[in-house]
Design an enzyme around this catalytic site. Structure first.
Site, mmCIF file in Angstrom:
data_model
loop_
_atom_site.group_PDB
_atom_site.id
_atom_site.type_symbol
_atom_site.label_atom_id
_atom_site.label_comp_id
_atom_site.label_asym_id
_atom_site.label_seq_id
_atom_site.Cartn_x
_atom_site.Cartn_y
_atom_site.Cartn_z
ATOM 1 C CG ASP A 67 -0.253 -0.441 2.508
ATOM 2 O OD1 ASP A 67 0.989 -0.401 2.575
ATOM 3 O OD2 ASP A 67 -0.964 -0.817 3.456
ATOM 4 C CG ASN A 136 -8.839 -1.621 12.186
ATOM 5 O OD1 ASN A 136 -7.897 -2.245 11.709
ATOM 6 N ND2 ASN A 136 -9.318 -0.531 11.626
ATOM 7 C CG HIS A 138 -5.809 -2.181 8.949
ATOM 8 N ND1 HIS A 138 -5.954 -1.052 9.711
ATOM 9 C CD2 HIS A 138 -4.477 -2.302 8.723
ATOM 10 C CE1 HIS A 138 -4.766 -0.528 9.935
ATOM 11 N NE2 HIS A 138 -3.848 -1.263 9.351
ATOM 12 C CD GLU A 143 -8.843 1.038 8.020
ATOM 13 O OE1 GLU A 143 -8.815 0.089 8.825
ATOM 14 O OE2 GLU A 143 -8.251 2.111 8.239
HETATM 15 C C1 GLP Z 1 -0.507 0.022 8.681
HETATM 16 C C2 GLP Z 1 -0.158 -0.670 7.352
HETATM 17 C C3 GLP Z 1 -0.301 -2.154 7.472
HETATM 18 C C4 GLP Z 1 0.351 -2.586 8.766
HETATM 19 C C5 GLP Z 1 -0.469 -2.128 9.920
HETATM 20 C C6 GLP Z 1 0.196 -2.339 11.272
HETATM 21 O O1 GLP Z 1 -1.558 0.890 8.591
HETATM 22 N N1 GLP Z 1 -0.887 -0.216 6.216
HETATM 23 O O2 GLP Z 1 0.253 -2.793 6.339
HETATM 24 O O3 GLP Z 1 0.431 -3.985 8.826
HETATM 25 O O4 GLP Z 1 -0.891 -0.800 9.764
HETATM 26 O O5 GLP Z 1 1.240 -1.447 11.473
HETATM 27 P P1 GLP Z 1 2.333 -1.640 12.613
HETATM 28 O O6 GLP Z 1 3.184 -2.767 12.163
HETATM 29 O O7 GLP Z 1 3.077 -0.336 12.654
HETATM 30 O O8 GLP Z 1 1.608 -1.936 13.849
#
Ligand code: GLP
Length: 246
Positions: A67, A136, A138, A143
């Site tokens: 993304d 959440n 995702h 989402e």
């Molecule tokens: C972000 C990314 C995800 C990631 C998630 C968790 O928003 N788009 O790909 O896995 O949230 O992030 P983190 O590893 O910083 O907890």
């Protein structure tokens, strides 16, 4: 789903890197799906260390990131392109031309979504997708409520996601409210998935994933139960006292 329980973030990172390195050695032309966020940073560090020490080569590897934020160009420190260059690509012998991140500044986003989806298909699909998970549920930036049949698309970020990601920005107002992300069906087409989970703030999401919650679009990560080849590496704090049955 297979779950590997490890002691802590450090161990999770090492195990994940070993897993990836093995796959790269087996298939030097592998198509890797990569993730951003705090979770995979340690894994990328281990990949760099291994590259420097053991010379694992990424010359023929192609990567596709999950993304990107809408509105941020690749030279913006908070863009996922910048993240990938600085956390991994600049320190291994990968050909930058073979590293793909959706564009956050495309002139036509519908066209960019189609281009990215087609690019993955043209390369024969993703062999191994690395995933983190949002609190959440995702995956990528899909989402809750995202269709399981979604392909690469544009999303409005949830307030909780904006809050969670604000730690990387100077001010919360700077966090983009939209992103471009591989869809759930794009992710599910990967031949293999490696999900990394660490920390207390992921405990509830992991519990929802493992403790028998039904497969439903309201909890995006639940779709992974439909995938034939998912490995989860989770640390003790995230697993807590879960009765793991995979
Ligand atoms: C972000 C990314 C995800 C990631 C998630 C968790 O928003 N788009 O790909 O896995 O949230 O992030 P983190 O590893 O910083 O907890």
């Amino acid at each position: 789903m297979k779950i590997i329980e490890v002691q802590d973030y450090q161990q999770m990172s090492r195990r994940a890197a070993e897993y990836i390195i093995k796959k790269v050695v087996q298939n030097p032309s592998i198509n890797l799906g990569l993730a951003t966020g705090g979770t995979p940073i340690g894994t990328y560090k281990c990949l760099i260390e291994d590259h420097q020490k053991s010379g694992t080569s990424y010359q023929k590897v192609t990567t596709f990131n999950l993304d990107e934020y809408i509105g941020l160009s690749g030279d913006n420190e908070n863009s996922y392109r910048y993240f990938m260059d600085n956390q991994l690509f600049n320190y291994i012998n990968i050909n930058k031309a073979n590293t793909n991140v959706p564009s956050g500044i495309a002139a036509d986003f519908q066209e960019e979504c189609k281009r990215y989806e087609d690019l993955i298909t043209k390369h024969g699909g993703i062999d191994l997708q690395i995933l983190g998970i949002g609190s959440n549920g995702h995956i990528g930036f899909n989402e809750p409520g995202t269709s399981f049949s979604s392909k690469t698309h544009i999303v409005e970020l949830e307030e909780s996601t904006i809050q969670a990601n604000a730690r990387y920005f100077n001010r919360i107002e700077e966090v983009p409210t939209k992103a471009i992300t591989m869809g759930i069906s794009t992710i599910m087409k990967s031949k293999e998935i490696l999900l990394l989970v660490s920390g207390e703030e992921k405990r509830e999401a992991l519990a929802r994933l493992l403790d028998g919650e039904i497969i439903h679009e309201s909890f995006p990560a639940s779709v992974l139960k439909n995938h034939p080849c998912v490995t989860i590496i989770a640390d003790k704090v995230a697993i807590a006292d879960l009765k793991v049955q995979c």
